[in-house]
Write an enzyme that holds these catalytic residues in place. Structure first.
Site, PDB file in Angstrom:
ATOM      1  N   ASN A   6       0.693  -6.236   9.569  1.00 31.69           N
ATOM      2  CA  ASN A   6       1.538  -6.063  10.757  1.00 31.69           C
ATOM      3  C   ASN A   6       1.678  -4.557  11.047  1.00 31.69           C
ATOM      4  O   ASN A   6       2.772  -4.012  11.134  1.00 31.69           O
ATOM      5  CB  ASN A   6       2.912  -6.724  10.572  1.00 31.69           C
ATOM      6  CG  ASN A   6       3.668  -6.773  11.897  1.00 31.69           C
ATOM      7  OD1 ASN A   6       4.754  -6.257  12.023  1.00 31.69           O
ATOM      8  ND2 ASN A   6       3.056  -7.356  12.899  1.00 31.69           N
ATOM      9  N   HIS A  50       2.272   2.965   9.859  1.00 34.65           N
ATOM     10  CA  HIS A  50       1.156   2.749   8.929  1.00 34.65           C
ATOM     11  C   HIS A  50      -0.029   3.644   9.302  1.00 34.65           C
ATOM     12  O   HIS A  50      -0.701   4.204   8.434  1.00 34.65           O
ATOM     13  CB  HIS A  50       0.674   1.299   8.991  1.00 34.65           C
ATOM     14  CG  HIS A  50       1.672   0.289   8.528  1.00 34.65           C
ATOM     15  ND1 HIS A  50       2.308  -0.581   9.389  1.00 34.65           N
ATOM     16  CD2 HIS A  50       2.134  -0.002   7.288  1.00 34.65           C
ATOM     17  CE1 HIS A  50       3.114  -1.367   8.683  1.00 34.65           C
ATOM     18  NE2 HIS A  50       3.039  -1.032   7.422  1.00 34.65           N
ATOM     19  N   GLN A  57       7.256  -9.768  -4.602  1.00 28.56           N
ATOM     20  CA  GLN A  57       8.346  -8.852  -4.283  1.00 28.56           C
ATOM     21  C   GLN A  57       9.379  -9.452  -3.332  1.00 28.56           C
ATOM     22  O   GLN A  57      10.298  -8.755  -2.900  1.00 28.56           O
ATOM     23  CB  GLN A  57       7.796  -7.525  -3.751  1.00 28.56           C
ATOM     24  CG  GLN A  57       7.180  -7.579  -2.363  1.00 28.56           C
ATOM     25  CD  GLN A  57       6.435  -6.303  -2.036  1.00 28.56           C
ATOM     26  OE1 GLN A  57       5.387  -6.013  -2.578  1.00 28.56           O
ATOM     27  NE2 GLN A  57       6.969  -5.504  -1.118  1.00 28.56           N
ATOM     28  N   GLY A  65       5.052   5.724   2.370  1.00 26.37           N
ATOM     29  CA  GLY A  65       5.992   6.305   3.331  1.00 26.37           C
ATOM     30  C   GLY A  65       7.349   6.587   2.693  1.00 26.37           C
ATOM     31  O   GLY A  65       7.811   5.849   1.831  1.00 26.37           O
ATOM     32  N   GLN A  79      11.268   2.972  -3.257  1.00 25.21           N
ATOM     33  CA  GLN A  79       9.946   2.450  -3.631  1.00 25.21           C
ATOM     34  C   GLN A  79       9.004   3.601  -3.981  1.00 25.21           C
ATOM     35  O   GLN A  79       8.274   3.557  -4.981  1.00 25.21           O
ATOM     36  CB  GLN A  79       9.369   1.628  -2.469  1.00 25.21           C
ATOM     37  CG  GLN A  79       7.890   1.307  -2.619  1.00 25.21           C
ATOM     38  CD  GLN A  79       7.376   0.375  -1.532  1.00 25.21           C
ATOM     39  OE1 GLN A  79       7.652  -0.810  -1.564  1.00 25.21           O
ATOM     40  NE2 GLN A  79       6.616   0.889  -0.581  1.00 25.21           N
TER      41      GLN A  79
HETATM   42  O1  PAF Z   1       5.681  -0.980   1.350  1.00 25.40           O
HETATM   43  C1  PAF Z   1       4.945  -1.997   1.383  1.00 25.40           C
HETATM   44  O2  PAF Z   1       4.370  -2.356   2.409  1.00 25.40           O
HETATM   45  C2  PAF Z   1       4.782  -2.815   0.112  1.00 25.40           C
HETATM   46  O3  PAF Z   1       5.947  -2.795  -0.655  1.00 25.40           O
HETATM   47  C3  PAF Z   1       3.555  -2.410  -0.724  1.00 25.40           C
HETATM   48  C4  PAF Z   1       3.698  -0.979  -1.230  1.00 25.40           C
HETATM   49  C5  PAF Z   1       2.296  -2.527   0.117  1.00 25.40           C
HETATM   50  C6  PAF Z   1       3.428  -3.325  -1.936  1.00 25.40           C
HETATM   51  O4  PAF Z   1       3.284  -4.659  -1.556  1.00 25.40           O
END
Ligand code: PAF
Length: 294
Positions: A43, A48, A72, A159, A165
Site C-alpha cells: 500500500n 515509502h 506483528q 522511516g 520500531q
Molecule cells: O514498518 C513496516 O512497514 C513493517 O513494520 C515492516 C518493517 C515492513 C515489518 O513488517
C-alpha cells in the site's frame, strides 16, 4: 487480492523482477555486496517512495519487499483489512527503478510455524507501542531479521515515523552484529502536517480533516520545551486532554530521550539531552502514531 505470481508472467514488460521464493531471491542477488533494502507491507505512498529514493543513495541494487506480516498484528488488529494494493505498488516500484521486489506469500516466508522469534528487551519492547500492542516488536524483529537473512542487504532503510520500531531494529542489528547498516529516513508529511501512513486511508473525510491535530499537539509540546517549559508531565497531560476534548482516544503522548526512549531525568533536562515526543491516538477506529524530535 491479486496473487503476486500473476506478475511472473514471462510476457511481462516489467524490468523489475518480482520474486516470491527465497531460493530464487538468493540466486538473483548472489554476489551483490551493496544491496540497499526497503522492507514494506505494501500500500505504497510517497513516504515509502522517499525511502526507496534514500536507499538508492546508499547502495545498488535496490531491493524492496512487500509482505503483510501476520506475526506483528494482535488478534483484534487490522491484519485482514490491511490495504493490499499489489498491482499499484508494483507500478510505483518499477517507476522508481527498483531492481527486485521480494513479495513472498505466507507459505514462502513461514513454511512452518515460526517458532524461533526475536525478543527485544522489555525496557524497549514493552513500553509505548509495545504496551498497547503486545507482541508487536517480537513480530517486527522476527520478520525483519528473516527478511535480512533472505536479502542480505548492506544497508536497510526505515522511516522515523515508526520511531520505536527504528530503534528496536537498530539495536537488534547492533546486538546481533548484523552486517546491515540501518539508515533512518525523515517522516514524509502532507502539506497540513499529517504523517503519511497506509492507515490514513481508513479515515473518513471528517476525520482526515481533524487528523493533523495530532502533529499540532506535538509541535505545541516542542515549542513549550524549547522556550524553557520543563514540566514534562504537565505538557503530556495537557496534550492528552486536548486530544480527548477533540474526541480522540490517546494511548500515550510521551516525552522521551532520543538516545533510548526512556523518560528524561531532571539532569537530562538540565543538560538539554535530545528529546523526542512520541504519540499514539485513535481517531474513530483508526489508530495513528507520530513523533517529533526536539
Ligand atoms: O514498518 C513496516 O512497514 C513493517 O513494520 C515492516 C518493517 C515492513 C515489518 O513488517
Amino acid at each position: 487480492m491479486v496473487s503476486p505470481t500473476y506478475y511472473l508472467d514471462p510476457l511481462s514488460t516489467l524490468s523489475m523482477k518480482i520474486i516470491t521464493c527465497i531460493e530464487e531471491l538468493r540466486d538473483q542477488l548472489r554476489g551483490q555486496l551493496r544491496t540497499a533494502f526497503v522492507p514494506t507491507m505494501g500500500n505504497l505512498h510517497e513516504g515509502h517512495l522517499s525511502l526507496i529514493r534514500l536507499a538508492k543513495r546508499h547502495g545498488d541494487p535496490v531491493v524492496a519487499s512487500i509482505f503483510v506480516n501476520r506475526l506483528q498484528f494482535g488478534p483484534n488488529e487490522d491484519f485482514d483489512k490491511y490495504p493490499r494494493t499489489f498491482e499499484a505498488d508494483v507500478a510505483k516500484l518499477e517507476k522508481e527503478g527498483v531492481y527486485v521486489l521480494f513479495a513472498p506469500t505466507e507459505k514462502d516466508l513461514y513454511p512452518e510455524p515460526q517458532e524461533f522469534r526475536i525478543q527485544p528487551p522489555d525496557s524497549l519492547g514493552n513500553m509505548l507501542e509495545g504496551e498497547f500492542r503486545p507482541g508487536f516488536f517480537v513480530g517486527v524483529s522476527t520478520v525483519v531479521l528473516k527478511l535480512f537473512s533472505c536479502v542480505q542487504p548492506r544497508v536497510a532503510v526505515f522511516g522515523k515515523k515508526d520511531y520505536q520500531q527504528l530503534m528496536v531494529i537498530r539495536n537488534m542489528s547492533k546486538q546481533l552484529a548484523l552486517p546491515t547498516e540501518i539508515i533512518a529516513a525523515e517522516t514524509f508529511r502532507s502539506d497540513d502536517g499529517l504523517a503519511l501512513s497506509s492507515r490514513n486511508m481508513y479515515l473518513s473525510e471528517q476525520e482526515r480533516a481533524e487528523a493533523p491535530a495530532l502533529f499540532k499537539e506535538l509541535n505545541q509540546i516542542a515549542s513549550a520545551i524549547r522556550s524553557g517549559h520543563l514540566n514534562i508531565a504537565e505538557l503530556e497531560k495537557a496534550a492528552m486532554a486536548e486530544l480527548t476534548r477533540r474526541n480522540w482516544k490517546p494511548d500515550y503522548i510521551s516525552i522521551r530521550k532520543q538516545a533510548n526512549l526512556q523518560a528524561p531525568s531532571a539532569d537530562d533536562l538540565a543538560q538539554q539531552s535530545p528529546l523526542v515526543v512520541v504519540a499514539a491516538a485513535k481517531l474513530g477506529t483508526t489508530r495513528l502514531i507520530d513523533n517529533l524530535e526536539i
